[in-house]
Design an enzyme around this catalytic site. Structure first.
Site, mmCIF file in Angstrom:
data_model
loop_
_atom_site.group_PDB
_atom_site.id
_atom_site.type_symbol
_atom_site.label_atom_id
_atom_site.label_comp_id
_atom_site.label_asym_id
_atom_site.label_seq_id
_atom_site.Cartn_x
_atom_site.Cartn_y
_atom_site.Cartn_z
ATOM 1 C CG HIS A 25 -2.772 -33.959 9.054
ATOM 2 N ND1 HIS A 25 -1.732 -33.081 9.203
ATOM 3 C CD2 HIS A 25 -2.527 -34.641 7.900
ATOM 4 C CE1 HIS A 25 -0.881 -33.224 8.193
ATOM 5 N NE2 HIS A 25 -1.333 -34.174 7.389
ATOM 6 C CD GLN B 98 -3.919 -31.191 4.962
ATOM 7 O OE1 GLN B 98 -4.889 -31.111 4.228
ATOM 8 N NE2 GLN B 98 -2.765 -31.705 4.568
ATOM 9 C CB CYS C 219 -1.009 -38.295 6.369
ATOM 10 S SG CYS C 219 -0.501 -36.768 5.572
ATOM 11 C CB SER D 290 5.425 -33.032 10.490
ATOM 12 O OG SER D 290 4.166 -33.465 10.968
ATOM 13 N NE ARG E 153 -1.286 -42.783 -0.723
ATOM 14 C CZ ARG E 153 -0.699 -41.643 -0.395
ATOM 15 N NH1 ARG E 153 -1.028 -40.519 -0.994
ATOM 16 N NH2 ARG E 153 0.238 -41.634 0.535
#
Lengths: 352, 352
Positions: free
Chosen positions: A257, A157, A130, A160, A100
């Protein structure tokens, strides 16, 4: 000839969601969709657009003839295999953290910086974290109109975000406390969940609790998750000097989230102007009518492709600043959907 | 002669906690402790410092001989009865919202502005809202050293902030979802809790969810809870121009409010300097060693008198700014404890 798409990690939670998304599309631009996974899952048959397709084992040859390969695998697997796919001629679209912040790898949210996807010297495109992704479509739209200068973010958050193990742990902890008198058990949640053992993806009980920690410890007390929100936001928005402070907190929610965002712009922004910009985005829903009890909550956004934005207020004491609250499904837009949308964005390059 | 203390609302959740606190004190400065409640509870016998004491019915005569009367009753009951108690010669210390922003009523957190308790032209002292109170001892201490200029706050508020009805609702909702497959039920929590009916103190399901709303709708989309955080913080800290933005969010936690705070000061503040100031406060615990997994969580603070503060970081992009996370038991320091500490603060005035 239409391009060939591979999905590496096709049998995992995000891979399964990718295939769900592909199966729900009216049309797809692919000549072939090839699921790839580790040896443990190879040979399984997945239903893809009405046909049974056998999962191939991850190998260099599995990428032969592939134009675009989506990766949802652990960082170290991506670090090894995305370059192999690229060397075989595929564009790797990677949802791990391995690439990233690599300056030679674009970090793409199609609504914000689709143009960056074409410039990929390593043949790799990265999909953001995410938590960052939850707010990028909304912040990108507001930035284009008003010029974003600073973000103060607090996250809520979901379990999952830590994978299926996170959901399973939350389920076990809730089962351990739900039947008891909450007034009594809340005084010692740690004791109530102790019979489950210490094998948790979370560093503290999550049932009846919130945990101000996600990821690993970085310099000066920051968590890796908090620095991702800062550094990835800067890269995606093309704002290397954007001011960002984030506090990342896990909450006992299964999926989606949420973020409380305090966003400062280069000019004054009225609530009405911000609502108009948000409502005009095809991938954002405006849920903002508190008089009618309308605001986003994570439970109402599970399974939705759109980011839901509400509680938009002008900060009373900070010039050019909005406070707002938004929710995005961390498994869909936060992972599978955005990765697939990057593939859709570049699919036209391979059509002939 | 030692002063006489009355507790109005003695049989409620906060009143019960007040009596727990009084019973746990090594010594108390009171000649008499007189529980008062509505006719429904009058005549009950409460154990106060080893003796059974009969609850008196709320009436003007019940305040005869009383020096200090603690009130934990609904706003409209306080609005009527606190002035009656004051007219009978008692100082009313009120935990409702009825008088907090009255310019003739001091709003007191003893660690921050105990000196204001003596200036009470109406004979009434107000106790702050529990969300504001969670951060006041910490912010007051940091303000004294470094000069506070701005606060951006996101809250993680417990169900018991909505009273016992909030705890009961969360219990019922968790029981309705905990036995089911969380991955499936998370997609429609509203349906899962629908059999419980709409009689909830929360405007959306709280199990497996967070709800960005507390209180009532005020101008320009702000909630009453968010404006209380701003206006009460300014009054308590004596900073009428303090910049404050708050987003208040309910979370599925039973007791203890948590806040993510982004605090800007008049000068640079190192993490070490802030930790030293926090650790020196008698009513604050510093839980700040992320390398050892040490940070505050609400489940670990239930029943504690102290505010717990951790995750102290220097903001990377905002000068003179700290990000931190803190937890305070909303029923103790957030309500019963602070109210009682105000009474302790002024008790000496009545000793003779």
């Amino acid at each position: 000839m239409a391009p060939v798409l591979a999905i590496v990690g096709a049998t995992g939670a995000v891979g399964t969601t990718m295939i769900d998304i592909i199966n729900a599309r009216e049309t797809v631009p692919w000549a072939e969709i090839r699921p790839i996974a580790s040896a443990r899952s190879a040979g399984k048959v997945l239903q893809i657009r009405g046909a049974g397709v056998e999962v191939q084992v991850l190998s260099p040859e599995a990428f032969d003839g592939v134009d675009i390969a989506l990766f949802d695998v652990p960082d170290e697997v991506s670090a090894e295999w995305a370059p192999i796919a690229a060397a075989r001629g595929a564009v790797a679209v990677d949802n791990s953290g391995a690439f990233r912040m690599d300056p030679d790898v674009p970090l793409v949210v199609p609504e914000v910086n689709a143009d960056k996807a074409a410039d990929r010297p390593k043949g790799i495109i990265a999909n953001p974290n995410c938590t960052t992704l939850s707010m990028m479509a909304a912040m990108g739209a507001l930035h284009r109109e008003f010029g974003l200068e600073a973000l103060v973010v607090a996250s809520y958050q979901a379990a999952s975000g830590a994978g299926q193990a996170g959901v399973d742990r939350l389920q076990a902890e809730l089962s351990a406390v739900a039947g008891k008198d909450l007034g009594a058990v809340s005084g010692d949640v740690a004791a109530a969940v102790a019979p489950l053992g210490d094998d948790s993806p979370f560093p503290a009980p999550l049932a009846l609790n919130v945990v101000p920690w996600a990821g690993s410890l970085k310099d000066d007390g920051w968590s890796s998750e908090e620095l991702k929100v800062r550094n990835e936001s800067r890269k995606i928005l093309g704002l290397p000097d954007l001011k960002v402070s984030a506090t990342c907190v896990r909450v006992p929610v299964v999926t989606t989230h949420s973020l409380a965002v305090h966003a400062t712009f280069a000019q004054e922004v009225s609530v009405e102007a911000a609502q108009k910009v948000i409502a005009a985005q095809p991938t954002i829903e405006l849920d903002d009518d508190p008089a009618a009890g309308v605001w986003p909550t994570p439970a109402a956004v599970v399974g939705k492709d759109a980011t839901h934005v509400g509680r938009i207020r002008q900060a009373l004491d900070f010039p050019n600043t909005l406070d707002l609250f938004l929710c995005g499904d961390n498994l869909r837009k936060g992972a599978a959907l955005n990765t697939y949308e990057i593939a859709e964005t570049i699919a036209g390059e391979f059509a002939s």
